[in-house]
Design an enzyme around this catalytic site. Sequence first.
Site, PDB file in Angstrom:
ATOM      1  N   HIS A  10       0.702  -1.659  -0.071  1.00 51.33           N
ATOM      2  CA  HIS A  10       0.330   0.001  -0.277  1.00 51.33           C
ATOM      3  C   HIS A  10       0.709   0.683  -0.282  1.00 51.33           C
ATOM      4  O   HIS A  10       2.162   1.256   0.740  1.00 51.33           O
ATOM      5  CB  HIS A  10      -1.015   0.135   1.012  1.00 51.33           C
ATOM      6  N   ASP A  45       6.404   2.364   7.009  1.00 54.38           N
ATOM      7  CA  ASP A  45       5.053   1.342   6.540  1.00 54.38           C
ATOM      8  C   ASP A  45       4.060   1.919   5.576  1.00 54.38           C
ATOM      9  O   ASP A  45       4.021   3.688   6.270  1.00 54.38           O
ATOM     10  CB  ASP A  45       4.585   1.102   7.753  1.00 54.38           C
ATOM     11  N   GLU A  54      -5.469   0.869   2.453  1.00 55.05           N
ATOM     12  CA  GLU A  54      -4.368  -0.009   3.475  1.00 55.05           C
ATOM     13  C   GLU A  54      -5.234   0.676   4.913  1.00 55.05           C
ATOM     14  O   GLU A  54      -5.409  -0.097   5.817  1.00 55.05           O
ATOM     15  CB  GLU A  54      -3.442  -0.323   3.787  1.00 55.05           C
ATOM     16  N   GLU A  55      -4.458   1.911   5.211  1.00 52.43           N
ATOM     17  CA  GLU A  55      -3.982   2.271   6.552  1.00 52.43           C
ATOM     18  C   GLU A  55      -4.787   2.427   7.378  1.00 52.43           C
ATOM     19  O   GLU A  55      -5.616   2.298   8.297  1.00 52.43           O
ATOM     20  CB  GLU A  55      -3.846   3.448   6.745  1.00 52.43           C
ATOM     21  N   ASP A  71       4.816  -6.232   3.263  1.00 51.95           N
ATOM     22  CA  ASP A  71       4.260  -4.985   4.706  1.00 51.95           C
ATOM     23  C   ASP A  71       5.409  -4.605   5.965  1.00 51.95           C
ATOM     24  O   ASP A  71       6.094  -5.795   5.192  1.00 51.95           O
ATOM     25  CB  ASP A  71       2.825  -4.854   4.949  1.00 51.95           C
ATOM     26  N   HIS A  83       3.807   2.323  14.147  1.00 48.72           N
ATOM     27  CA  HIS A  83       3.814   4.149  12.939  1.00 48.72           C
ATOM     28  C   HIS A  83       3.705   5.024  14.655  1.00 48.72           C
ATOM     29  O   HIS A  83       3.502   5.332  14.731  1.00 48.72           O
ATOM     30  CB  HIS A  83       2.445   3.176  13.426  1.00 48.72           C
TER      31      HIS A  83
END
Length: 390
Positions: free
Chosen positions: A76, A193, A226-227, A247, A327
Site C-alpha cells: 500500500h 510502513d 490499507e491504513e 508490509d 506507526h
Amino acid sequence: MTEATPRLAIDIDYLGAQLAALLQIPSPTGYTDSVVRHVCHELESLGFDYVLTRRGAIRAHMKGAQPKGARAIVGHVDTLGAQVKALKANGRLELVPIGSWSARFAEGARTTIFCERGTYRGTILPLKASGHTYADEIDTQPTGWPHVELRVDARAQTHDDLVRLGIDVGDIVAIDPQPEFLGNGFIVSRHLDNKAGVALMLAALKAMKDGPEPPVDVYWLFTISEEVGHGAASILLPDVASMVAVDNGTSAPGQNSSEFGVTISMADMTGPFDYHLTQKLVNLCRANDIRFRKDIFRYYRSDSASAIEAGADVRTALVTFGIDASHGYERIHMHSLRSVAELLTAYALSEVEITRDFEPVGPLEGFTKQSSEPAGQALTAHKPPPPRKR
C-alpha cells in the site's frame, strides 16, 4: 519441497533512491494522487503495463506462460496522517488521526495542511507546550488526540483568522517523514510502513524486467487505503489464485520479527494465513538461502484481510520487513528490504505446485492435503521396513 529458483540481484541503490523519493511525497489515506502518479511513472520507466481503479489503486501486469492460477503481490502507498476536526477559538486546529497511531508520536511533528486555497505548514503541539508557562504540568498532562492541537504557521490567533486562511473542517494533514539513511544500512523515518514495501516491490520488478518468464501471470498491486482497512478489497481479478501481501513486521519485545532477513507472518488479528502458500514461502527462503523467521501479529491486519473479507477466494500470505516502533519513528534495515525483494522474485518465478487452483472450483481430485502423521514418520514413510528378527 520447493526447488531453488535462481536468485535475482536486487539493485540496492535503486531501492534506496525509490524509498527516499516516496518518503518525500505526502500520501496520508485520502490524499494519495501524487504518490500514485509517481508509482505509475516508475512502472512506465520499467516497461510494465498497468491500469488504475477509479480512486487510484494500481494493478501492474507481468505476463506469464499462462493467465490461469495467476499470482498477486500487494503493498500500500497510503500512510498515516490526520484530519482537521475543528477550528479552535485560539486560532489552532483540533485533529483526529487517519489510521491508528498514538498522539504521543504526533507531538512535535511538523506537518502540511492541505486546504482549498493551497497548503500551510504547522506543528502538532500538546495543549500545554511551554515549560516556562506550565512548569511540571507539561509532563503530567494527559496523552491523546484531545490533548494536542495544530499550530498553523500563518497569522491565526482566532477562529475567524483560520476561516480567512481558507482552512476548514475535514482538511487533510500530512506528517513530515524526517528520514535518515545511515551508512550502516539502518533507515529511520516515519511512514516506512509502507513506503519501504512499495520501494522493494519496485526493486523486485526492476530485477525481473529482463528475466525469465513466470509460469503464470503476476499482478503487482499498489493499494491506497490499507491504513483505514480497505486495502485490496476491490482490485483482484478472478484469475488470481494466490496473493502475497508486503508490509512491516513489528519487531518488539514479545515478537519474533527481525530487522534483518524476511519475517513471514503466520497469522494476524484476522486469523491464520493460508497454510500451503505460507509453507511455500518458507521453503523458498530455505532453498534460496534467504534468512527468515516466523511471527504472529495480534494487533495487525494487512491488505490480505480486506480481500478475504470482500469475498475473494484466494490463498493469502504476508511477508514483512522487520520494523522497530511501528506507526511511530520507525526503523528498518536495508538487509531486510533486499531479502524481501529477493523472496518476491523467487516466488514470482517459482513453479505452481497446486495446479487445481487454476480453476475456481473443482472435484476432490487434486485437492491439497495437510499431514497428520506423527513427527518424523513422514520422513521415513517410503523406506522399507527393517527386516523382522527371527
